[in-house]
Design a protein around this motif. Structure first.
Motif, PDB file in Angstrom:
ATOM      1  N   SER A   1       3.669  70.274  17.539  1.00 54.14           N
ATOM      2  CA  SER A   1       4.523  70.734  16.444  1.00 54.14           C
ATOM      3  C   SER A   1       6.001  70.839  16.820  1.00 54.14           C
ATOM      4  CB  SER A   1       4.029  72.086  15.922  1.00 54.14           C
ATOM      5  OG  SER A   1       4.135  73.062  16.941  1.00 54.14           O
ATOM      6  N   SER A   2       6.314  70.830  18.098  1.00 52.47           N
ATOM      7  CA  SER A   2       7.718  70.925  18.501  1.00 52.47           C
ATOM      8  C   SER A   2       8.260  69.619  19.101  1.00 52.47           C
ATOM      9  CB  SER A   2       7.911  72.071  19.493  1.00 52.47           C
ATOM     10  OG  SER A   2       7.153  71.843  20.659  1.00 52.47           O
TER      11      SER A   2
ATOM     12  N   GLU B   1      19.025  62.846   5.713  1.00 49.84           N
ATOM     13  CA  GLU B   1      18.425  64.179   5.482  1.00 49.84           C
ATOM     14  C   GLU B   1      17.147  64.113   4.657  1.00 49.84           C
ATOM     15  OE1 GLU B   1      19.173  67.294   6.630  1.00 49.84           O
ATOM     16  OE2 GLU B   1      20.726  66.449   7.914  1.00 49.84           O
TER      17      GLU B   1
ATOM     18  N   ASP C   1      13.463  65.385   5.920  1.00 49.10           N
ATOM     19  CA  ASP C   1      12.693  66.398   5.186  1.00 49.10           C
ATOM     20  C   ASP C   1      11.311  65.891   4.804  1.00 49.10           C
ATOM     21  OD1 ASP C   1      14.855  68.117   5.363  1.00 49.10           O
ATOM     22  OD2 ASP C   1      15.577  67.696   3.337  1.00 49.10           O
TER      23      ASP C   1
ATOM     24  N   LEU D   1       9.057  65.564   7.898  1.00 49.28           N
ATOM     25  CA  LEU D   1       8.501  66.859   8.296  1.00 49.28           C
ATOM     26  C   LEU D   1       7.368  67.290   7.370  1.00 49.28           C
ATOM     27  CD1 LEU D   1      11.677  68.943   9.220  1.00 49.28           C
ATOM     28  CD2 LEU D   1      10.076  67.785  10.757  1.00 49.28           C
TER      29      LEU D   1
ATOM     30  N   THR E   1       4.779  67.992  12.811  1.00 43.80           N
ATOM     31  CA  THR E   1       5.934  68.522  13.532  1.00 43.80           C
ATOM     32  C   THR E   1       6.700  69.476  12.634  1.00 43.80           C
ATOM     33  OG1 THR E   1       7.784  67.931  14.956  1.00 43.80           O
ATOM     34  CG2 THR E   1       7.537  66.646  12.966  1.00 43.80           C
ATOM     35  N   ASN E   2       7.244  70.532  13.215  1.00 43.24           N
ATOM     36  CA  ASN E   2       7.991  71.501  12.403  1.00 43.24           C
ATOM     37  C   ASN E   2       9.326  71.855  13.046  1.00 43.24           C
ATOM     38  OD1 ASN E   2       7.284  73.190  14.485  1.00 43.24           O
ATOM     39  ND2 ASN E   2       5.902  74.454  13.283  1.00 43.24           N
ATOM     40  N   VAL E   3       9.955  70.885  13.671  1.00 39.44           N
ATOM     41  CA  VAL E   3      11.275  71.108  14.258  1.00 39.44           C
ATOM     42  C   VAL E   3      12.280  71.295  13.126  1.00 39.44           C
ATOM     43  CG1 VAL E   3      10.767  69.864  16.390  1.00 39.44           C
ATOM     44  CG2 VAL E   3      11.700  68.616  14.451  1.00 39.44           C
ATOM     45  N   ASP E   4      13.380  71.983  13.420  1.00 38.50           N
ATOM     46  CA  ASP E   4      14.360  72.236  12.366  1.00 38.50           C
ATOM     47  C   ASP E   4      15.603  71.362  12.475  1.00 38.50           C
ATOM     48  OD1 ASP E   4      15.446  73.382  14.597  1.00 38.50           O
ATOM     49  OD2 ASP E   4      15.809  75.337  13.694  1.00 38.50           O
ATOM     50  N   ARG E   5      15.576  70.420  13.412  1.00 41.33           N
ATOM     51  CA  ARG E   5      16.706  69.509  13.568  1.00 41.33           C
ATOM     52  C   ARG E   5      16.216  68.198  14.145  1.00 41.33           C
ATOM     53  NH1 ARG E   5      20.026  73.127  17.538  1.00 41.33           N
ATOM     54  NH2 ARG E   5      19.019  74.609  16.189  1.00 41.33           N
ATOM     55  N   TYR E   6      17.101  67.219  14.111  1.00 43.10           N
ATOM     56  CA  TYR E   6      16.773  65.905  14.650  1.00 43.10           C
ATOM     57  C   TYR E   6      17.938  65.433  15.509  1.00 43.10           C
ATOM     58  CZ  TYR E   6      19.628  64.687  10.622  1.00 43.10           C
ATOM     59  OH  TYR E   6      20.642  64.644   9.688  1.00 43.10           O
TER      60      TYR E   6
END
Length: 161
Positions: free
Chosen positions: A49-50, A127, A131, A134, A139-144
């Motif tokens: 997930s990360s 973007e 979105d 995800l 995966t649940n990262v908040d940035r790329y």
């Protein structure tokens, strides 16, 4: 925004494909205002997930598939997901459309009159793709991360600015 709806449709179908080394390119867009944007991606077998997501932007040859392919070994070695949209010359013509992000009709001579709507910018596809990616993966990262080759590096640099 029309492009968001289309990208959702495109990626939803793309993620339903069994072979993650292919792209889904429907024969017809949803309506005449839509753009067909092939998304090539690679998900290594050791993801969690990360796991980081790396957008790999092609150069002036505009070949998302080979751009994805050249990074697969590194994705396996260092543990990251590759997302390689193909920013075609049909959708975003010339250097104004790609290298300069389609911000202006004539990027070499920008004026307030030649400013395109934000949803027409090539930059505006990144973007929504992230979105939707995800939403359709574990995966649940908040940035790329954004990486580009040649003209794609120009795109990435201007995107960040």
């Amino acid at each position: 925004m029309h492009i968001n709806k289309f990208l959702f449709f495109l990626l939803l179908l793309l993620f339903n494909c069994q072979d993650q080394s292919t792209t889904f390119n429907p024969n017809e867009p949803i309506d005449n205002n839509e753009k067909i944007i092939p998304i090539y991606y690679y998900i290594p077998s050791n993801v969690n997930s990360s796991t980081p997501v790396v957008f790999n932007i092609h150069g002036g040859g505009r070949d998302g598939e080979s751009t994805r392919n050249m990074m697969e070994g590194k994705a396996d070695q260092y543990g990251f997901i590759i997302v390689a949209p193909e920013i075609s010359n049909i959708n975003f013509p010339g250097g104004d459309g790609f290298n300069l992000g389609n911000v202006y009709v004539d990027g070499d001579n920008p004026t307030s009159e030649s400013l395109n709507e934000v949803n027409e910018w090539a930059f505006s596809i990144i973007e929504p793709i992230f979105d939707i990616f995800l939403a359709n993966t574990d995966t649940n990262v908040d940035r790329y991360h954004l990486f580009g080759h040649s003209a794609g590096a120009q795109f990435a640099h201007r995107f960040m600015l």
